[in-house]
Write a protein that holds these residues in place. Structure first.
Motif, short mmCIF file in Angstrom:
data_model
loop_
_atom_site.label_atom_id
_atom_site.label_comp_id
_atom_site.label_asym_id
_atom_site.label_seq_id
_atom_site.Cartn_x
_atom_site.Cartn_y
_atom_site.Cartn_z
N VAL A 87 -78.50 -12.21 53.10
CA VAL A 87 -78.73 -10.78 52.59
C VAL A 87 -77.49 -10.40 53.39
O VAL A 87 -76.08 -9.99 52.26
CB VAL A 87 -79.42 -9.69 52.10
N PRO A 88 -77.30 -10.06 54.70
CA PRO A 88 -76.54 -9.82 55.06
C PRO A 88 -74.77 -10.91 55.31
O PRO A 88 -73.95 -10.62 55.44
CB PRO A 88 -76.62 -9.94 56.88
N GLU A 89 -75.19 -12.19 54.51
CA GLU A 89 -74.39 -13.08 54.85
C GLU A 89 -73.72 -13.17 53.43
O GLU A 89 -72.87 -13.19 53.06
CB GLU A 89 -74.92 -14.68 54.79
N ALA A 90 -74.71 -12.80 52.38
CA ALA A 90 -73.51 -12.54 50.93
C ALA A 90 -72.91 -11.50 51.13
O ALA A 90 -71.74 -11.32 50.27
CB ALA A 90 -74.94 -12.25 50.17
N TRP A 91 -73.37 -9.76 51.43
CA TRP A 91 -72.49 -8.69 51.68
C TRP A 91 -71.24 -8.80 52.24
O TRP A 91 -70.07 -8.23 51.85
CB TRP A 91 -73.08 -7.37 52.45
N THR A 92 -71.27 -9.91 53.51
CA THR A 92 -70.17 -10.48 54.41
C THR A 92 -69.14 -10.89 53.73
O THR A 92 -68.14 -10.73 53.28
CB THR A 92 -70.01 -11.50 55.29
N PHE A 93 -69.38 -11.67 52.96
CA PHE A 93 -68.95 -12.16 51.83
C PHE A 93 -68.41 -11.75 50.36
O PHE A 93 -67.16 -11.80 50.03
CB PHE A 93 -69.47 -13.60 51.26
N VAL A 94 -69.06 -10.16 50.66
CA VAL A 94 -68.26 -9.85 49.36
C VAL A 94 -67.23 -8.42 49.35
O VAL A 94 -66.43 -8.72 48.89
CB VAL A 94 -69.49 -8.40 48.85
N ALA A 95 -67.45 -8.40 50.89
CA ALA A 95 -66.31 -7.38 52.08
C ALA A 95 -64.96 -8.47 51.69
O ALA A 95 -63.92 -8.34 51.49
CB ALA A 95 -67.41 -6.96 53.52
N VAL A 96 -64.90 -9.56 52.41
CA VAL A 96 -63.95 -10.08 52.93
C VAL A 96 -63.55 -11.07 51.28
O VAL A 96 -62.08 -10.32 51.25
CB VAL A 96 -64.84 -11.81 53.56
N SER A 97 -64.13 -11.18 50.51
CA SER A 97 -63.26 -11.57 48.99
C SER A 97 -63.12 -10.29 48.57
O SER A 97 -61.77 -11.42 47.95
CB SER A 97 -64.04 -13.07 48.92
N GLY A 98 -63.70 -9.25 48.15
CA GLY A 98 -63.16 -8.06 47.43
C GLY A 98 -62.09 -7.65 48.37
O GLY A 98 -61.01 -7.35 47.20
#
Length: 287
Positions: A87-98
């Protein structure tokens, strides 16, 4: 499954590309003077920004639904249900791509474009997603971010939230209903396993649902004439839109007559053809 492949799957590339394509269409329609260089450079950049923001929203959706996705055959092998990404890796991806997508749209185009993209991300990720297990109203809520891409493209080209932008939004908004209800009809068994409430009536796959699909498809026909009425394009694209709309409508009448999964699948695939054909016709008619 490698981490790189897992991150790519979080994007839902085909869905994100479809969204980004609509944004590029809006951008090209919004250009006042035709220039191949200006058209394609801007269109590709608005597509890139749109894909990044859409990928971010899709990832939020998958984070919230990771346990529900395990229950459905079509989603059980996604990265989150399989535990390939945390989940933390996915949230990081959310932040970076967004953030990357919003910065690109705001810096290269204008702040209003970025604001609309942010609105789309919030509506899809944080409002539509939880509503899927609560009420069929989720489809109407999800139709808003689903219809924003061509408006975002128009605003990227013009910097103005004009009547023309709302027309493009309205066409894609109305298209969402037959499109997603047809998908929900086909995947109803899978959706029920996860507790998703997508079809508009308590009876689910019944005549009332089919009638609503037909009604929204019928409304697409007069809506598709508005670009011609407002001088955005000419008569050729209007004719193409009407022909496509009538063919689309005929598929919904078949669903009303049979109420079968086969008929719903026909609408589902027909909807995937309808929107790009009409949008491409609008662009070429403008040229």
């Amino acid at each position: 499954m490698t981490k790189v492949r897992a991150y790519f799957q979080l994007l839902k590339f085909r869905l994100s590309l479809t969204v980004a394509f609509s944004a590029a269409i809006g951008f090209m329609l919004g250009q006042r003077e035709f220039s191949w260089t200006m058209h394609w450079t801007g269109a590709l950049l608005v597509m890139l920004g749109g894909m990044l923001v859409t990928g971010s929203a899709n990832t939020i959706n998958q984070i919230y639904e990771k346990d529900l996705d395990k229950l459905m055959k079509r989603t059980a092998k996604r990265p989150m249900p399989q535990g390939v990404l945390s989940v933390p890796e996915a949230w990081t991806f959310v932040a970076v791509s967004g953030i990357a997508g919003l910065v690109l749209l705001g810096w290269y185009f204008n702040p209003l474009t970025a604001a609309l993209a942010l609105l789309s991300l919030v509506l899809y990720g944080f409002i539509y997603t939880p509503l899927k297990t609560i009420s069929p109203i989720c489809v109407a809520v999800g139709a808003i971010p689903g219809a924003l891409p061509p408006m975002i493209g128009w605003v990227a080209a013009t910097g103005v939230l004009s009547v023309e932008a709302w027309i493009l939004f309205g066409i894609q908004f109305m298209w969402q209903f037959p499109h997603f209800w047809a998908i929900a009809w086909v995947l109803d068994e899978d959706y029920r396993k996860a507790g998703f409430r997508m079809l508009p009536t308590p009876g689910g796959r019944d005549l009332r649902t089919a009638f609503q699909i037909m009604t929204y498809t019928l409304l697409l026909i007069p809506l598709s004439l508005l670009p011609m009425q407002f001088g955005m394009t000419g008569k050729t694209s209007a004719l193409i839109a009407v022909v496509c709309g009538v063919l689309f409508l005929m598929q919904t009448l078949y669903l009303m007559r049979t109420c079968t999964k086969k008929a719903a699948m026909s609408i589902m695939f027909g909807s995937f053809l309808y929107l790009p054909i009409v949008q491409i016709a609008l662009v070429f008619d403008k040229i």
